[in-house]
Design an enzyme around this catalytic site. Structure first.
Site, PDB file in Angstrom:
ATOM      1  CB  SER A  49      10.619  -7.703   4.250  1.00 46.81           C
ATOM      2  OG  SER A  49      11.205  -8.587   3.295  1.00 46.81           O
ATOM      3  CG  ASP A  81       7.807  -3.979   5.406  1.00 54.69           C
ATOM      4  OD1 ASP A  81       6.999  -3.405   6.159  1.00 54.69           O
ATOM      5  OD2 ASP A  81       7.466  -4.710   4.444  1.00 54.69           O
ATOM      6  CG  HIS A  82       5.965  -6.546   8.318  1.00 54.90           C
ATOM      7  ND1 HIS A  82       4.857  -6.500   9.134  1.00 54.90           N
ATOM      8  CD2 HIS A  82       5.547  -6.131   7.096  1.00 54.90           C
ATOM      9  CE1 HIS A  82       3.810  -6.073   8.442  1.00 54.90           C
ATOM     10  NE2 HIS A  82       4.203  -5.822   7.204  1.00 54.90           N
ATOM     11  CD  GLU A 133       0.970  -5.366  11.806  1.00 56.13           C
ATOM     12  OE1 GLU A 133       1.937  -5.204  11.036  1.00 56.13           O
ATOM     13  OE2 GLU A 133       0.215  -6.363  11.773  1.00 56.13           O
ATOM     14  N   GLY A 180      -0.181  -9.694   0.045  1.00 54.26           N
ATOM     15  CA  GLY A 180      -0.254 -10.652  -1.063  1.00 54.26           C
ATOM     16  C   GLY A 180      -1.350 -10.314  -2.051  1.00 54.26           C
ATOM     17  CG  HIS A 207       1.519  -2.727   6.661  1.00 54.90           C
ATOM     18  ND1 HIS A 207       2.730  -3.369   6.620  1.00 54.90           N
ATOM     19  CD2 HIS A 207       1.688  -1.636   7.463  1.00 54.90           C
ATOM     20  CE1 HIS A 207       3.593  -2.711   7.372  1.00 54.90           C
ATOM     21  NE2 HIS A 207       2.990  -1.661   7.898  1.00 54.90           N
ATOM     22  N   GLY A 208      -0.481  -3.939   3.076  1.00 57.46           N
ATOM     23  CA  GLY A 208      -1.309  -4.761   2.190  1.00 57.46           C
ATOM     24  C   GLY A 208      -2.041  -3.938   1.146  1.00 57.46           C
ATOM     25  CB  SER A 210      -0.213  -4.882  -3.777  1.00 65.89           C
ATOM     26  OG  SER A 210       1.081  -4.385  -3.596  1.00 65.89           O
ATOM     27  CB  THR A 232       1.817  -7.957  -3.860  1.00 65.52           C
ATOM     28  OG1 THR A 232       2.027  -8.564  -2.579  1.00 65.52           O
ATOM     29  CG2 THR A 232       1.244  -8.966  -4.817  1.00 65.52           C
TER      30      THR A 232
HETATM   31  O1  G3H Z   1       4.766  -4.395   4.412  1.00 67.74           O
HETATM   32  C1  G3H Z   1       4.587  -4.447   3.182  1.00 67.74           C
HETATM   33  C2  G3H Z   1       3.267  -4.299   2.570  1.00 67.74           C
HETATM   34  O2  G3H Z   1       2.296  -4.341   3.564  1.00 67.74           O
HETATM   35  C3  G3H Z   1       3.067  -5.164   1.372  1.00 67.74           C
HETATM   36  O3  G3H Z   1       1.719  -5.331   1.016  1.00 67.74           O
HETATM   37  O4  G3H Z   1       1.571  -7.439  -0.303  1.00 67.74           O
HETATM   38  O5  G3H Z   1      -0.142  -5.673  -0.531  1.00 67.74           O
HETATM   39  O6  G3H Z   1       2.131  -5.301  -1.412  1.00 67.74           O
HETATM   40  P1  G3H Z   1       1.317  -5.971  -0.400  1.00 67.74           P
HETATM   41 ZN    ZN Z   2       3.083  -5.149   5.615  1.00 72.54          ZN
END
Ligand code: G3H
Ligand code: ZN
Length: 285
Positions: A49, A81-82, A133, A180, A207-208, A210, A232
């Site tokens: 990132s 990433d992003h 995105e 997160g 994404h997201g 975790s 995360t």
């Molecule tokens: O771009 C990275 C991921 O979307 C991180 O997601 O916080 O659920 O691990 P996370």
């Molecule tokens: Zn992400």
């Protein structure tokens, strides 16, 4: 072997599994991910990132990623990433990233299309894959925070228009996950994933991921998700590894003794994810 993100994701899309995209910030994290990928014969994406790049420095992070990829027995892509601005994307391309994300999700649709197109024109010319995105994924990832009230799901028709006009290689969709640590159980909009996957030909990105239950991830993959982002869960494994070691041996001051168990803990979690994603034994051998 260092490959593009597109090569990895087209294979995943065709065979119905997902490639794990794991965030890297230092050498131990890179080694944990690569060890896990080699042990399970999984293709993998190392992603940095803007926060990770700021922390390690572009030279260090690019060298770590490329060294790991070139020496790996499995195919590895190095991905931004992003990326939120054009210059950051160019910097990564110049340092040998094989894949970039341009995140224009903060813009209204027309502007997101225009901004993304600008990146695609340059990246395509040098053989680098592009992720974009559409919709807004909630939560916090380093410097990007989207409050729950501002998170918006991806509209399928807009997604079709976005992909047609930008010519991106894969699309991150907002379908109920958040960056997160989750406060409650995440509620994924599976019907939306299926609708978008039916309309689009490009691989889709979650994404997201975790903290999302294994069964939900498997269902999302079966409906058309080909790239799953995890940051995360690795951070938690790292922090717990360090804390557990220092609890047992509080006077130890050897960085290798302190970080070694954290690296092993991260490898375990990455291997678990690879089994869930179905990428085990898909390493092109
Ligand atoms: O771009 C990275 C991921 O979307 C991180 O997601 O916080 O659920 O691990 P996370
Ligand atoms: Zn992400």
């Amino acid at each position: 072997m260092l490959v593009t993100g597109k090569e990895l994701l087209l294979d995943a899309q065709e065979k119905g599994y997902a490639v794990g995209a794991f965030n890297i910030n230092n050498m131990e994290i890179v080694q944990a991910i690569i060890d896990a990928a080699e042990e399970t014969n999984s293709p993998v994406i190392l992603q940095a990132s803007q926060g990770g790049i700021k922390y390690a420095g572009i030279e260090y992070i690019a060298a770590l990623g490329k060294t790991a990829a070139r020496n790996a027995k499995v195919p590895v892509a190095l991905h931004l990433d992003h990326g939120t601005d054009f210059d950051q994307v160019m910097l990564c391309i110049r340092h040998g990233f094989t894949s970039v994300m341009i995140d224009g999700s903060r813009f209204p649709l027309e502007e997101n299309i225009a901004y993304t197109k600008k990146v695609v024109e340059v990246a395509k010319a040098v053989g680098v894959s592009v992720e974009a995105e559409l919709g807004k994924i909630g939560g916090t990832e380093d410097h990007i925070t989207v409050k729950a009230k501002d998170a918006t799901f991806t509209d399928p028709d807009e997604a079709l228009r976005f992909v047609n006009e930008t010519d991106i290689d894969f699309l991150a969709i907002a379908v109920g996950t958040a960056h997160g640590v989750y406060k409650g159980k995440p509620e994924l909009d599976f019907a939306r994933i299926a609708t978008i996957a039916d309309l689009l030909t490009v691989p889709l990105v979650l994404h997201g991921s975790s903290g999302v239950p294994d069964e939900d991830l498997k269902q999302a993959i079966s409906l058309g998700i080909s790239k799953i982002n995890i940051d995360t869960d690795i951070r938690i494994a790292f922090a717990n590894g360090v804390k557990d070691f220092l609890k047992k041996d509080p006077d130890n001051f050897d960085p290798r003794k302190i970080l070694g168990p954290a690296r092993a803990a991260m490898k375990e979690i990455v291997m678990e994810k690879m089994h869930i994603f179905g990428s085990v034994n898909k390493g092109w051998k």
